[in-house]
Design a protein around this motif. Structure first.
Motif: not given
Length: 370
Positions: A20-24, A298-302, A322-323
């Motif tokens: 888990i990453a906190v997205s910039p 890594m994937v981000v998006g809702l 990423a959230i």
């Protein structure tokens, strides 16, 4: 139960405790690029338990590379000193590893912060000349960017390199180059923004040349045992724009240059985009990049729900999630996801009293383990 989401992942010499990453997330809270007390509470809070990796907002390589006057930067000694204060604090109180996203706004710069309308700066508002691969404005009413010359290309590359060197001195564990969301490197990649006729425009191979040169130069000065990734916009969501096939080809070249992961997003290079927003809408792109380029993604998006995140990584569609807004809504996202999935995750000593095993009145089914 066992959880892939909460299993460790190793990138070079860095082992993250979970996927888990906190997205910039741009905060528009800096003073001439320098971090402020806002960043201590913003990044410090996430570092306690939102994720195993916290990535600082897109941090600009120059004053004219900023989106607005309030954007973060890493182009001066003052910027470096201010950011080191923040990251030293985060590491002293938290459990997360620290990353930073480095970027240049290109033709999307010289604007008001979104909270003030996000429109281009007017005369008298200390506007600056923007740069781009071609003299094509971002949209109607936006200024015409100056087409970058050979000298401009070299100068901006050197600014990226300098920012990366500063990031190492600050103490970051990971660097992510921003090659997506319509910012400068993405502008070179997209045929909607890049209509050059030289070696940096035309075919997909030529359009990716400058982003690859910048990445290679940054990788050369970043410590070999520290990972470096890149965020990309997998598709533009506009006819005639970047395709997923273009992105896979880019990922293959980045892997050859020592890229450790691709952070997959999409869109934001053209105002005409039609994005089908839905939870995990970028996951199919991340899966294709991972499968066809053979590189971690890594994937981000809702992505907001623990079981959704678990399914994404457990099924092999991506290696990390990423959230962004989800972490703002819940700065202890990883704690709560771990509880929902029935696994353990790290708590910093000062927050250990909140662990469910120490609160049997609230969590009667938890065996006391501390």
């Amino acid at each position: 139960m066992s959880s892939v989401l909460f299993s460790p992942i190793t990138l070079r010499g860095l082992t993250l405790p979970n996927r888990i990453a906190v997205s910039p997330m741009c905060q528009y809270a800096s003073t001439d690029g320098s971090a402020t007390d806002w960043h201590i509470q913003h990044l410090g809070s996430f570092s306690l338990g939102a994720a195993g990796l916290v990535i600082t907002e897109m941090t600009m390589v120059s004053r004219v590379g900023r989106i607005s006057h309030k954007c973060a930067g890493l182009y001066s000694d003052e910027n470096e000193k201010a950011l080191k204060r923040v990251i030293d604090f985060c590491k002293s109180v938290g459990v997360a590893k620290q990353g930073i996203q480095i970027g240049h706004a290109g033709r999307k710069g010289s604007t008001q912060p979104p909270g003030q309308g996000g429109q281009p700066l007017k005369p008298g508002e200390d506007a600056w000349e923007t740069l781009g691969p071609s003299p094509i404005p971002f949209g109607e009413g936006w200024p015409l960017p100056r087409e970058m010359t050979t000298a401009d290309l070299k100068q901006v590359q050197d600014e990226f390199v300098s920012a990366v060197q500063r990031a190492d001195r600050v103490g970051y564990d990971l660097v992510e180059i921003h090659g997506g969301h319509g910012y400068l490197l993405n502008q070179f990649l997209s045929p909607l923004a890049n209509q050059r006729s030289d070696d940096y425009g035309g075919s997909a191979q030529k359009r990716m040349r400058y982003p690859l040169e910048v990445f290679e130069a940054c990788r050369a000065v970043w410590p070999k045992d520290k990972p470096m990734g890149i965020r990309v916009s997998a598709v533009d969501w506009v006819e005639g724009g970047t395709t997923i096939e273009d992105t896979v080809a880019l990922a293959k070249e980045l892997k050859r240059l020592g890229c450790d992961y691709i952070d997959v997003s999409s869109g934001n290079v053209d105002l005409r985009q039609k994005v089908p927003f839905a939870p995990g809408f970028n996951v199919p792109f991340a899966a294709q990049v991972k499968r066809e380029a053979g590189i971690p993604t890594m994937v981000v998006g809702l992505i907001t729900k623990a079981h959704e995140a678990e399914e994404i990584v457990a099924s092999g569609k991506a290696d990390m999630i990423a959230i962004g807004r989800g972490a703002m809504w819940d700065p202890r996202w990883a704690w709560h996801a771990a509880e929902e999935l029935g696994v353990e995750t790290d708590y910093p000593p000062r927050a250990r009293a909140a662990h469910p095993s120490l609160r049997p009145q609230v969590f009667p089914n938890r065996a006391k383990s501390a």
